[in-house]
Motif scaffolding. Structure first.
Motif, PDB file in Angstrom:
ATOM      1  N   TRP A  13       5.467   0.181  -8.995  1.00  0.00           N
ATOM      2  CA  TRP A  13       4.108   0.697  -9.192  1.00  0.00           C
ATOM      3  C   TRP A  13       3.945   1.257 -10.603  1.00  0.00           C
ATOM      4  CZ3 TRP A  13      -0.679   0.345  -8.297  1.00  0.00           C
ATOM      5  CH2 TRP A  13      -1.564   1.394  -8.561  1.00  0.00           C
ATOM      6  N   ALA A  14       4.973   1.958 -11.098  1.00  0.00           N
ATOM      7  CA  ALA A  14       4.915   2.490 -12.466  1.00  0.00           C
ATOM      8  C   ALA A  14       4.775   1.344 -13.465  1.00  0.00           C
ATOM      9  CB  ALA A  14       6.164   3.316 -12.764  1.00  0.00           C
ATOM     10  N   GLU A  15       5.463   0.242 -13.198  1.00  0.00           N
ATOM     11  CA  GLU A  15       5.389  -0.922 -14.079  1.00  0.00           C
ATOM     12  C   GLU A  15       4.022  -1.595 -13.984  1.00  0.00           C
ATOM     13  OE1 GLU A  15       6.313  -2.984 -17.048  1.00  0.00           O
ATOM     14  OE2 GLU A  15       7.669  -1.446 -16.302  1.00  0.00           O
ATOM     15  N   VAL A  16       3.476  -1.663 -12.767  1.00  0.00           N
ATOM     16  CA  VAL A  16       2.135  -2.238 -12.578  1.00  0.00           C
ATOM     17  C   VAL A  16       1.109  -1.432 -13.360  1.00  0.00           C
ATOM     18  CG1 VAL A  16       0.292  -2.577 -10.881  1.00  0.00           C
ATOM     19  CG2 VAL A  16       2.620  -3.315 -10.352  1.00  0.00           C
ATOM     20  N   ARG A  17       1.188  -0.119 -13.273  1.00  0.00           N
ATOM     21  CA  ARG A  17       0.244   0.739 -13.998  1.00  0.00           C
ATOM     22  C   ARG A  17       0.368   0.534 -15.499  1.00  0.00           C
ATOM     23  NH1 ARG A  17      -0.763   6.717 -12.470  1.00  0.00           N
ATOM     24  NH2 ARG A  17      -2.596   6.122 -13.645  1.00  0.00           N
ATOM     25  N   ARG A  18       1.611   0.382 -15.964  1.00  0.00           N
ATOM     26  CA  ARG A  18       1.816   0.189 -17.403  1.00  0.00           C
ATOM     27  C   ARG A  18       1.195  -1.129 -17.860  1.00  0.00           C
ATOM     28  NH1 ARG A  18       4.665  -2.391 -20.891  1.00  0.00           N
ATOM     29  NH2 ARG A  18       5.776  -3.584 -19.310  1.00  0.00           N
ATOM     30  N   ASP A  56       0.849  -1.189   0.000  1.00  0.00           N
ATOM     31  CA  ASP A  56       0.000   0.000   0.000  1.00  0.00           C
ATOM     32  C   ASP A  56       0.880   1.234   0.000  1.00  0.00           C
ATOM     33  OD1 ASP A  56      -2.816  -0.736   0.098  1.00  0.00           O
ATOM     34  OD2 ASP A  56      -2.312  -1.722   1.982  1.00  0.00           O
ATOM     35  N   LEU A  57       1.100   1.814  -1.178  1.00  0.00           N
ATOM     36  CA  LEU A  57       1.862   3.054  -1.252  1.00  0.00           C
ATOM     37  C   LEU A  57       1.002   4.234  -0.827  1.00  0.00           C
ATOM     38  CD1 LEU A  57       3.793   2.526  -4.606  1.00  0.00           C
ATOM     39  CD2 LEU A  57       4.772   2.666  -2.325  1.00  0.00           C
ATOM     40  N   SER A  58      -0.281   4.168  -1.162  1.00  0.00           N
ATOM     41  CA  SER A  58      -1.264   5.182  -0.768  1.00  0.00           C
ATOM     42  C   SER A  58      -2.633   4.521  -0.938  1.00  0.00           C
ATOM     43  CB  SER A  58      -1.140   6.435  -1.653  1.00  0.00           C
ATOM     44  OG  SER A  58      -1.702   6.186  -2.929  1.00  0.00           O
ATOM     45  N   PRO A  59      -3.723   5.189  -0.517  1.00  0.00           N
ATOM     46  CA  PRO A  59      -5.039   4.555  -0.668  1.00  0.00           C
ATOM     47  C   PRO A  59      -5.381   4.168  -2.106  1.00  0.00           C
ATOM     48  CG  PRO A  59      -5.184   6.406   0.839  1.00  0.00           C
ATOM     49  CD  PRO A  59      -3.791   6.420   0.277  1.00  0.00           C
ATOM     50  N   SER A  60      -4.801   4.851  -3.087  1.00  0.00           N
ATOM     51  CA  SER A  60      -5.113   4.544  -4.485  1.00  0.00           C
ATOM     52  C   SER A  60      -3.989   3.798  -5.195  1.00  0.00           C
ATOM     53  CB  SER A  60      -5.428   5.835  -5.245  1.00  0.00           C
ATOM     54  OG  SER A  60      -4.295   6.679  -5.245  1.00  0.00           O
TER      55      SER A  60
END
Length: 197
Positions: free
Chosen positions: A170-175, A48-52
């Motif tokens: 996280w950047a890779e997950v979003r991609r 959990d980096l942040s709620p979103s």
């Protein structure tokens, strides 16, 4: 065969610090000990980096040379990596040959097939808390020569570099999810009268 589904898979040799890293970044409590093959079954942790900003990491039991042919814990756990969208490849910075350690895991991923070698990989030199500044630079340069890009420097024990690694993950997950990062000058559009379902 049942396979775990995770956004990020942790790959590395036994004792690369995968379980310590998972425990540091999530609420998972895998067994951690100073001997190889402490992890005998995959562990999942939610970051959990942040709620979103939330994603799932799978701690895969350590692979050894010949794993793709059944050595060690063999192919039983390479299958779980198939379902991970991307990989974090942890390399133990305290060992003598970091480039050789990287090459062993890459070789096993390629030998197993199933597209594992084609997955996006974030390479991290782990256990840097135990290295002098000179040793850090030397090991990082050796690992960079082996993988073709500068590795991230992290320590699951001290927490150094962990946030940067998670941000890269996280950047890779979003991609891989098909999401794109908002532009820096982009501001959220307000809904007149507030949001309603």
């Amino acid at each position: 065969r049942l396979k775990l589904i995770a956004d990020i898979g942790l790959a590395g040799l036994p004792n690369a610090g995968k379980s310590t890293f998972l425990a540091a970044v999530s609420a998972a409590r895998p067994k951690i000990a100073d001997y190889p093959f402490t992890t005998l079954a995959p562990n999942l942790g939610v970051v959990d980096l942040s709620p979103s900003e939330r994603f799932v990491i799978a701690d895969i039991p350590g692979l050894i040379e010949g794993a793709s042919e059944g050595a060690g814990l063999g192919t039983r756990f390479l299958g779980h990596v198939e379902r991970s969208a991307s990989l974090i490849h942890l390399v133990d910075g305290t060992q003598e040959d970091v480039a050789g350690a990287y090459a062993i895991i890459r070789g096993e991923l390629e030998a197993y097939g199933a597209g594992l070698a084609d997955k996006t990989e974030i390479v991290a030199l782990n256990k840097i808390d135990a290295l002098t500044p000179e040793a850090r630079q030397e090991k990082a340069e050796a690992l960079q020569a082996a993988c073709g890009r500068a590795p991230l420097l992290v320590s699951g024990v001290s927490g150094e570099g962990v946030t940067e690694l998670l941000r890269a993950a996280w950047a890779e997950v979003r991609r891989t999810r098909g999401e794109t990062a908002p532009l820096e000058d982009e501001t959220p559009v307000e809904t007149p009268g507030g949001w309603t379902p």
